[in-house]
Scaffold this motif. Structure first.
Motif, PDB file in Angstrom:
ATOM      1  N   PHE A  68       0.107 -49.429 -34.861  1.00 13.90           N
ATOM      2  CA  PHE A  68       1.554 -49.250 -34.770  1.00 13.90           C
ATOM      3  C   PHE A  68       2.275 -50.585 -34.899  1.00 13.90           C
ATOM      4  O   PHE A  68       3.280 -50.699 -35.614  1.00 13.90           O
ATOM      5  CB  PHE A  68       1.925 -48.533 -33.473  1.00 13.90           C
ATOM      6  N   PHE A  69       1.755 -51.623 -34.242  1.00 13.90           N
ATOM      7  CA  PHE A  69       2.409 -52.932 -34.318  1.00 13.90           C
ATOM      8  C   PHE A  69       2.373 -53.478 -35.742  1.00 13.90           C
ATOM      9  O   PHE A  69       3.400 -53.912 -36.279  1.00 13.90           O
ATOM     10  CB  PHE A  69       1.758 -53.917 -33.343  1.00 13.90           C
ATOM     11  N   ILE A  70       1.218 -53.447 -36.363  1.00 13.22           N
ATOM     12  CA  ILE A  70       1.103 -53.951 -37.738  1.00 13.22           C
ATOM     13  C   ILE A  70       2.011 -53.146 -38.666  1.00 13.22           C
ATOM     14  O   ILE A  70       2.758 -53.720 -39.473  1.00 13.22           O
ATOM     15  CB  ILE A  70      -0.364 -53.896 -38.219  1.00 13.22           C
ATOM     16  N   GLY A  71       1.975 -51.833 -38.537  1.00 11.39           N
ATOM     17  CA  GLY A  71       2.822 -50.986 -39.369  1.00 11.39           C
ATOM     18  C   GLY A  71       4.291 -51.253 -39.143  1.00 11.39           C
ATOM     19  O   GLY A  71       5.078 -51.325 -40.104  1.00 11.39           O
ATOM     20  N   ALA A  72       4.690 -51.402 -37.887  1.00 17.83           N
ATOM     21  CA  ALA A  72       6.102 -51.644 -37.581  1.00 17.83           C
ATOM     22  C   ALA A  72       6.575 -52.953 -38.202  1.00 17.83           C
ATOM     23  O   ALA A  72       7.671 -53.014 -38.774  1.00 17.83           O
ATOM     24  CB  ALA A  72       6.316 -51.645 -36.071  1.00 17.83           C
ATOM     25  N   VAL A  73       5.760 -53.997 -38.103  1.00 21.91           N
ATOM     26  CA  VAL A  73       6.140 -55.291 -38.679  1.00 21.91           C
ATOM     27  C   VAL A  73       6.270 -55.188 -40.201  1.00 21.91           C
ATOM     28  O   VAL A  73       7.240 -55.654 -40.790  1.00 21.91           O
ATOM     29  CB  VAL A  73       5.139 -56.398 -38.264  1.00 21.91           C
ATOM     30  N   ILE A  74       5.304 -54.536 -40.823  1.00 26.71           N
ATOM     31  CA  ILE A  74       5.352 -54.398 -42.285  1.00 26.71           C
ATOM     32  C   ILE A  74       6.555 -53.558 -42.710  1.00 26.71           C
ATOM     33  O   ILE A  74       7.277 -53.918 -43.651  1.00 26.71           O
ATOM     34  CB  ILE A  74       4.032 -53.790 -42.808  1.00 26.71           C
ATOM     35  N   ILE A  75       6.787 -52.453 -42.022  1.00 34.16           N
ATOM     36  CA  ILE A  75       7.920 -51.593 -42.358  1.00 34.16           C
ATOM     37  C   ILE A  75       9.234 -52.344 -42.170  1.00 34.16           C
ATOM     38  O   ILE A  75      10.129 -52.271 -43.022  1.00 34.16           O
ATOM     39  CB  ILE A  75       7.878 -50.291 -41.535  1.00 34.16           C
ATOM     40  N   ALA A  76       9.367 -53.082 -41.077  1.00 31.17           N
ATOM     41  CA  ALA A  76      10.597 -53.852 -40.851  1.00 31.17           C
ATOM     42  C   ALA A  76      10.818 -54.863 -41.975  1.00 31.17           C
ATOM     43  O   ALA A  76      11.942 -55.018 -42.466  1.00 31.17           O
ATOM     44  CB  ALA A  76      10.535 -54.554 -39.496  1.00 31.17           C
ATOM     45  N   HIS A  77       9.750 -55.541 -42.388  1.00 31.74           N
ATOM     46  CA  HIS A  77       9.881 -56.479 -43.503  1.00 31.74           C
ATOM     47  C   HIS A  77      10.293 -55.750 -44.791  1.00 31.74           C
ATOM     48  O   HIS A  77      11.185 -56.200 -45.506  1.00 31.74           O
ATOM     49  CB  HIS A  77       8.562 -57.229 -43.738  1.00 31.74           C
ATOM     50  N   GLN A  78       9.639 -54.637 -45.069  1.00 33.78           N
ATOM     51  CA  GLN A  78       9.944 -53.909 -46.306  1.00 33.78           C
ATOM     52  C   GLN A  78      11.360 -53.367 -46.326  1.00 33.78           C
ATOM     53  O   GLN A  78      11.972 -53.272 -47.395  1.00 33.78           O
ATOM     54  CB  GLN A  78       8.950 -52.768 -46.513  1.00 33.78           C
ATOM     55  N   LEU A  79      11.881 -53.010 -45.168  1.00 31.37           N
ATOM     56  CA  LEU A  79      13.245 -52.478 -45.102  1.00 31.37           C
ATOM     57  C   LEU A  79      14.293 -53.579 -45.052  1.00 31.37           C
ATOM     58  O   LEU A  79      15.485 -53.288 -44.975  1.00 31.37           O
ATOM     59  CB  LEU A  79      13.393 -51.557 -43.884  1.00 31.37           C
ATOM     60  N   GLY A  80      13.846 -54.826 -45.069  1.00 34.98           N
ATOM     61  CA  GLY A  80      14.789 -55.945 -45.091  1.00 34.98           C
ATOM     62  C   GLY A  80      15.429 -56.235 -43.757  1.00 34.98           C
ATOM     63  O   GLY A  80      16.581 -56.675 -43.699  1.00 34.98           O
ATOM     64  N   ALA A  81      14.708 -56.020 -42.675  1.00 33.44           N
ATOM     65  CA  ALA A  81      15.240 -56.302 -41.340  1.00 33.44           C
ATOM     66  C   ALA A  81      15.585 -57.784 -41.228  1.00 33.44           C
ATOM     67  O   ALA A  81      14.939 -58.640 -41.849  1.00 33.44           O
ATOM     68  CB  ALA A  81      14.212 -55.926 -40.271  1.00 33.44           C
ATOM     69  N   ALA A  82      16.578 -58.081 -40.426  1.00 32.69           N
ATOM     70  CA  ALA A  82      16.944 -59.477 -40.176  1.00 32.69           C
ATOM     71  C   ALA A  82      15.743 -60.194 -39.572  1.00 32.69           C
ATOM     72  O   ALA A  82      15.116 -59.696 -38.630  1.00 32.69           O
ATOM     73  CB  ALA A  82      18.143 -59.542 -39.245  1.00 32.69           C
ATOM     74  N   GLN A  83      15.422 -61.358 -40.123  1.00 32.77           N
ATOM     75  CA  GLN A  83      14.178 -62.032 -39.744  1.00 32.77           C
ATOM     76  C   GLN A  83      14.158 -62.536 -38.299  1.00 32.77           C
ATOM     77  O   GLN A  83      13.157 -62.394 -37.604  1.00 32.77           O
ATOM     78  CB  GLN A  83      13.888 -63.192 -40.700  1.00 32.77           C
ATOM     79  N   THR A  84      15.250 -63.126 -37.837  1.00 33.58           N
ATOM     80  CA  THR A  84      15.241 -63.684 -36.478  1.00 33.58           C
ATOM     81  C   THR A  84      15.012 -62.614 -35.416  1.00 33.58           C
ATOM     82  O   THR A  84      14.138 -62.792 -34.556  1.00 33.58           O
ATOM     83  CB  THR A  84      16.532 -64.487 -36.209  1.00 33.58           C
ATOM     84  N   PRO A  85      15.733 -61.485 -35.439  1.00 35.64           N
ATOM     85  CA  PRO A  85      15.434 -60.452 -34.437  1.00 35.64           C
ATOM     86  C   PRO A  85      14.011 -59.904 -34.567  1.00 35.64           C
ATOM     87  O   PRO A  85      13.359 -59.621 -33.563  1.00 35.64           O
ATOM     88  CB  PRO A  85      16.465 -59.356 -34.714  1.00 35.64           C
TER      89      PRO A  85
END
Length: 132
Positions: A68-85
């Motif tokens: 879940f952690f690895i997936g969440a990080v990858i998904i957040a990156h792919q969706l263009g989440a703000a990097q600092t948060p």
């Protein structure tokens, strides 16, 4: 051309991947005999009690939370989440996992469960960070 970079969140993934190994080393510290116990280490671990058994259980749980952690990080990156948060939440997750292991080994079940829940909430935050 866009150059990819290794973010803090990705380094946190690496730390989370190493955490089960640290738990296993902790469980085996000072008692595990490589020459004899390494022939069947799972049987040796299954026979442990007390803090060694809890360190082994923390190892298992550390593996369980990884997908879940690895997936969440990858998904957040792919969706263009703000990097600092994203980086801050990933660091919070790793810190909570370290505290979780300490509470598990220290036999503090209520604190351990609360920290686990906080880690899960942080992971949900990572997962939805890039949602628009």
């Amino acid at each position: 051309m866009h150059a990819a970079r290794f973010t803090v969140a990705y380094w946190c993934v690496l730390l989370a991947v190493l955490m089960p190994i640290v738990c296993a080393m902790l469980a085996k510290k000072g008692s595990f005999r490589m020459a004899s116990d390494n022939h069947d280490p799972r049987r040796w671990l299954a026979a442990q009690t007390g803090w060694r058994a809890r360190a082994n259980a923390a190892q298992a749980n550390s593996y369980e939370v990884l997908p879940f952690f690895i997936g969440a990080v990858i998904i957040a990156h792919q969706l263009g989440a703000a990097q600092t948060p994203l980086d801050m939440l990933a660091m919070a997750f790793v810190l909570l996992r370290i505290l979780y292991v300490a509470m598990y080994v220290g036999d503090l079940p209520m604190a351990r469960s609360l920290i686990w829940a906080a880690g899960f909430a942080v992971n949900l935050g990572i997962f939805f960070l890039g949602y628009r």
